[in-house]
Structures are given as C-alpha cells and as structure tokens.
Design an enzyme around this catalytic site. Structure first.
Site, PDB file in Angstrom:
ATOM      1  N   SER A 148       0.850  -1.184   0.000  1.00  0.00           N
ATOM      2  CA  SER A 148       0.000   0.000   0.000  1.00  0.00           C
ATOM      3  C   SER A 148       0.891   1.240   0.000  1.00  0.00           C
ATOM      4  O   SER A 148       2.114   1.128   0.082  1.00  0.00           O
ATOM      5  CB  SER A 148      -0.889   0.003   1.243  1.00  0.00           C
ATOM      6  OG  SER A 148      -0.090   0.246   2.382  1.00  0.00           O
ATOM      7  N   LYS A 149       0.254   2.388  -0.058  1.00  0.00           N
ATOM      8  CA  LYS A 149       0.989   3.663  -0.142  1.00  0.00           C
ATOM      9  C   LYS A 149       2.019   3.816   0.982  1.00  0.00           C
ATOM     10  O   LYS A 149       3.047   4.446   0.805  1.00  0.00           O
ATOM     11  CB  LYS A 149       0.003   4.827  -0.094  1.00  0.00           C
ATOM     12  CG  LYS A 149      -0.610   5.077  -1.446  1.00  0.00           C
ATOM     13  CD  LYS A 149      -1.193   6.468  -1.526  1.00  0.00           C
ATOM     14  CE  LYS A 149      -1.818   6.680  -2.883  1.00  0.00           C
ATOM     15  NZ  LYS A 149      -3.081   7.352  -2.855  1.00  0.00           N
ATOM     16  N   ARG A 150       1.664   3.215   2.099  1.00  0.00           N
ATOM     17  CA  ARG A 150       2.545   3.261   3.260  1.00  0.00           C
ATOM     18  C   ARG A 150       3.955   2.739   2.921  1.00  0.00           C
ATOM     19  O   ARG A 150       4.948   3.116   3.519  1.00  0.00           O
ATOM     20  CB  ARG A 150       1.878   2.373   4.310  1.00  0.00           C
ATOM     21  CG  ARG A 150       2.360   2.381   5.685  1.00  0.00           C
ATOM     22  CD  ARG A 150       1.285   1.737   6.575  1.00  0.00           C
ATOM     23  NE  ARG A 150       0.968   0.371   6.173  1.00  0.00           N
ATOM     24  CZ  ARG A 150       1.699  -0.681   6.458  1.00  0.00           C
ATOM     25  NH1 ARG A 150       2.824  -0.535   7.113  1.00  0.00           N
ATOM     26  NH2 ARG A 150       1.318  -1.891   6.071  1.00  0.00           N
TER      27      ARG A 150
END
Ligand code: GLU
Length: 476
Positions: free
Chosen positions: A251-253
């Site tokens: 994910s973007k994380r």
C-alpha cells in the site's frame, strides 16, 4: 464479441479506474498479456467504470498510458463496462424468468434490522433469503424490488484454480446476492460475469482477493449455461497479491505503488519494470533477467507461485541498472535531458552516456551524474568538494592548469599520461591530484573517471573550471 473459435485463449485485464495503474494491477495485466501471447490468443482490456463517481477520464487515461509504457498492447478496443448496463439487465431478467433468480422486496430498514439481529447473535451477516420462496403477490403493489441470484443451498462448488489448486466452498455459504438494483442498474458481480462471457474470455487471471468472488460468479455462469448453453466455466488463476517488505499487503505506506511513479520519480525503464513484475510471482528456474521475447516464450501459469511475493525495491533497481547498461545511449540521453531541463545538451549526453551508465541504477542517478556537464561557472560546490580545495590543492591546480594548457592531444590516454607525470613531479599519488581536480571540474566528489570528465568538458571549459579554483598566486 464472443469467441467463435471456441478453443482460442482469451484473457482480459479489467481495472477499475479509480486512480492510477497500481503496481499489482500492472502485474495482473502483464500475466494476462503474456499468457495470451504465449498461447497465440487474445488479450483484452475492460474498463470497469461502473462506479461513476470514482471513475474519471483522467484515471482511465493514466491506466492506458501506464499499460502502453510497459508495452502491453491489447487486441481489441477497450470495453467500457458502463456502456453495457442494458445487456447486464437482460441477463438478470433471463435468470429471473428461468427461476435462477428472484425478486426481493425487503426494504432497507428491514435489511438493517436483519443485520442488527445477526450481529447481536454473532451470526454471519448474510441476506437470509427471506424472499426466495415467497410469492410476488405478498409484496405491496408497486413496491420496489431488487433481483437476487438463487444460489443452490445444497452441495459445494469446486474450483480447480491454476494457481491455488483445488478450492472448495459449501454452497450454503454463498449468499443470494443482488444482481439488479431497485433502480434497474446491474451490480458489479453480475457485470463482470456477463462481460467475460460476451468478450469470449476463456482464462481469468487476477489477484487472489477475487477468489471469493469466483464462487459467487460461477453460479451465474452455470445457470446461464443451463438456460441457453455456451457459458462454459472459465479457467481461473488467482495470483497471490504483492506484499511490502514487512509482509503486509502493498500500500501507499510502503512508498510508490503507481506505475507512473516508478517511471517519473524513480527513473525506472519500462523493460526493467516489466522484468521485475514478471519475476514478482513467477519464476523459471533461477533466472532473474528475462527479456520480453523470452517471457512470451517461457510464461505459463505453472510458474506462478502460491505465496505472496514481496516487493523489493533493491532488486528492481539492480535490474534497472542492468537494462540501463543495455539501453541505447541516445534514448537514455533523451530521458536524462528531460530530467535536467533546457540546459541539457542531448548530443553531449549521448557522448557521455557510456561512462555515465556504467554504475547508474536509475535515470535519476544518470541525471545526477551528468549534471556537472551543464553547470555554469562559477560552479556550486558541495561541502565536501569545497573541503578538498585548501591552499595546497589550489596551488597544485594552478600548476596543473599550465601543464594541461600545453596539451594538444585532448584524449583520455594523453591526459592521463600528462597528469600522471605532473603528479610524479610533485611526488604525489595520482589520487591526491585527482580529488581537487574532480572538485574543481564537477563541484562534487563523485563523478565518472577524471580523464573522462576532462574529455567530455573539452579543453576550454576544463581549463576555465580549473582556473576558477586555482590559486591566483600560483598562476603567475
Ligand atoms: N475490476 C476489478 C479490480 O480492479 C477486477 C475484476 C476482475 O478481474 O474480475 O480489482
């Protein structure tokens, strides 16, 4: 649109255009494309834009641009799911007429109450089939209704998935989900099945987050096959998702997740990302470097792994370095020029590329390494570079400047010989001279080989840069 040959392999990539081309989506697209190319079949693209609020033209363009950049082409114009609502409704009505679906008149309040009760009793939250066996006449006249699928309650459904193996689900666990909403619009679950059939899709290769959906979609396929024939079960291949380095779903994380970010921000070449995404979840022995042509020749579903793969940026960068070294110099020069801006001279960059690309792992690193070529005097010095230019070093540079001014053959060999003999004369190691030279010529402490730098800058510019740092006293 339906496949007439019957046997031809037809795959599809079916992105929902809600942002950009996700790295996981790109891999799904790649696997579908390779499978079709390997088997001489067709690869199709379907834009699942039924969520009108979230699907924007910009997102559609970005997905198509990303696929294009990766070199994934499709054999027919894209199908837009939103164009096909009438056809989806037609199938829902066929199912209804044949008794494979039914009208449900439950009101939203009623369903909310049902869910609250299930929650309180810690039961699975699922539509309780309250209208499955009731007659329409029991509903108030003109009351709105949805059409729900009548899923068999007995027995089980088995999928022989090409990646996951045999997966079995009890039919009682599959809900009588909504096919057509009260306003007559189709649900996503119905749309996918109808579109896959109408496009003649034979192989559904997608993320394993859709495995549960396959068990909900198959009953529609089987019911339609019973009704009119010509709706064979597709071959399923549910590919494990990509995880980040910590093992959680990417994910973007974890950093960049869009293909365009790898192109624009990370300076990755499309052939490197192609190769990396291929290796992420598919293997052929211990081969790391696989070209596009080899991939088409070698790809098959039995090489797809069963467990999630971890995204490893270092591996991508290493592959990128490999493809940078293989790439045409003029092409790289154009990409670097784009990063450096209007001052960059593509011809000079092309000339410099063989020495610049030996170690670079991204277009950004190439651009950093090339920036010195286009700096204006006086050069901006990094702190480290400035630190190298003490009085002693400046004296040496002024001596060197005189020697180099006499040099008529401005080649690597001649410059190396001249500089070495000057260093010997000063009883210095070459490094002691090369360091301040590098600082003066590039403003940094890292650069290609110092004689390459001299040749690339040319005699006049080299001497001007050296003189700008040399001590004025030493020059007299
Ligand atoms: N549109 C779905 C998605 O983007 C894919 C549907 C499918 O492959 O069946 O996740």
């Amino acid at each position: 649109m339906a496949s007439e040959t019957g046997k031809e392999v037809v795959t599809r990539f079916a992105p929902s255009p809600t942002g950009f081309l996700h790295i996981g989506g790109a891999r799904t697209a790649l696997f579908n494309w390779l499978y079709a190319r390997h088997h001489g079949g067709k690869a199709l693209l379907r834009i699942e834009d039924t969520d009108r609020k979230r699907s924007t033209q910009e997102a559609i363009d970005k997905i198509i641009e990303g696929l294009d950049w990766l070199g994934l082409d499709f054999d027919e114009a894209p199908v837009f799911q939103s164009d096909r609502a009438a056809r989806h409704a037609e199938v829902a009505n066929q199912l209804l007429e044949a008794g494979h679906a039914y009208k449900c008149f439950a009101t939203p309040e009623e369903l909310e109450e049902m869910r609250a009760e299930q929650r309180a009793n810690k039961q699975p939250m699922r539509y309780d089939r309250r209208w499955r066996d009731r007659d329409e006449s029991e509903a108030p006249a003109g009351a709105p209704y949805v059409i729900r699928l009548k899923v068999p309650t007995e027995g089980e459904t088995v999928i022989e998935d090409e990646v996951q193996g045999k997966v079995t689900v009890k039919n009682a666990e599959i809900d009588d989900y909504v096919l057509l909403r009260a306003d007559g619009t189709p649900t996503y679950m119905l749309a996918v099945v109808v579109d896959d059939h109408d496009m003649g899709v034979t192989h559904i290769i997608r993320g394993d987050d859709h495995l549960n959906n396959a068990f909900r979609q198959l009953p529609v396929i089987r019911a339609m096959n019973e009704i009119e024939g010509g709706w064979p079960d597709p071959v399923y291949a549910h590919v494990p998702l990509i995880h980040g380095s910590d093992g959680a779903k990417l994910s973007k994380r974890h950093g960049a997740v869009g293909v365009e970010a790898y192109r624009d921000e990370e300076g990755v070449l499309p052939e490197a990302l192609f190769n990396y995404l291929l290796r992420l979840g598919w293997g052929h022995g211990d081969r790391e470097e696989v070209t596009r042509e080899e991939a088409i020749e070698l790809f098959d579903l039995d090489g797809v792994g069963k467990s999630p793969s971890r995204f490893d940026i270092k591996k991508l960068q290493n592959l990128n370095g490999h493809y940078i070294r293989e790439a045409d110099d003029a092409r790289l020069a154009a990409l670097v020029a784009e990063k450096l801006g209007p001052d960059a001279d593509e011809a000079l960059l092309t000339e410099a590329m063989p020495v610049l690309k030996t170690r670079a792992r991204s277009i950004n690193e190439l651009a950093d390494g090339a920036a010195f070529l286009f700096q204006k005097r006086p050069l901006e010095m990094t702190e480290k570079a400035a630190g190298l230019l003490d009085d002693e070093a400046r004296d040496r540079l002024s001596g060197l400047s005189k020697v180099l001014a006499e040099e008529n053959s401005w080649t690597i060999e001649a410059l190396e010989a001249t500089t070495k003999s000057y260093a010997e004369q000063l009883e210095l190691g070459l490094g002691k001279l090369a360091q301040p030279m590098r600082a003066a010529l590039t403003g940094t402490t890292t650069s290609p080989g110092i004689f390459d730098v001299l040749v690339l800058l040319g005699k006049d510019e080299s001497l001007a840069r050296i003189d700008a740092q040399a001590s004025p006293a030493g020059k007299e």
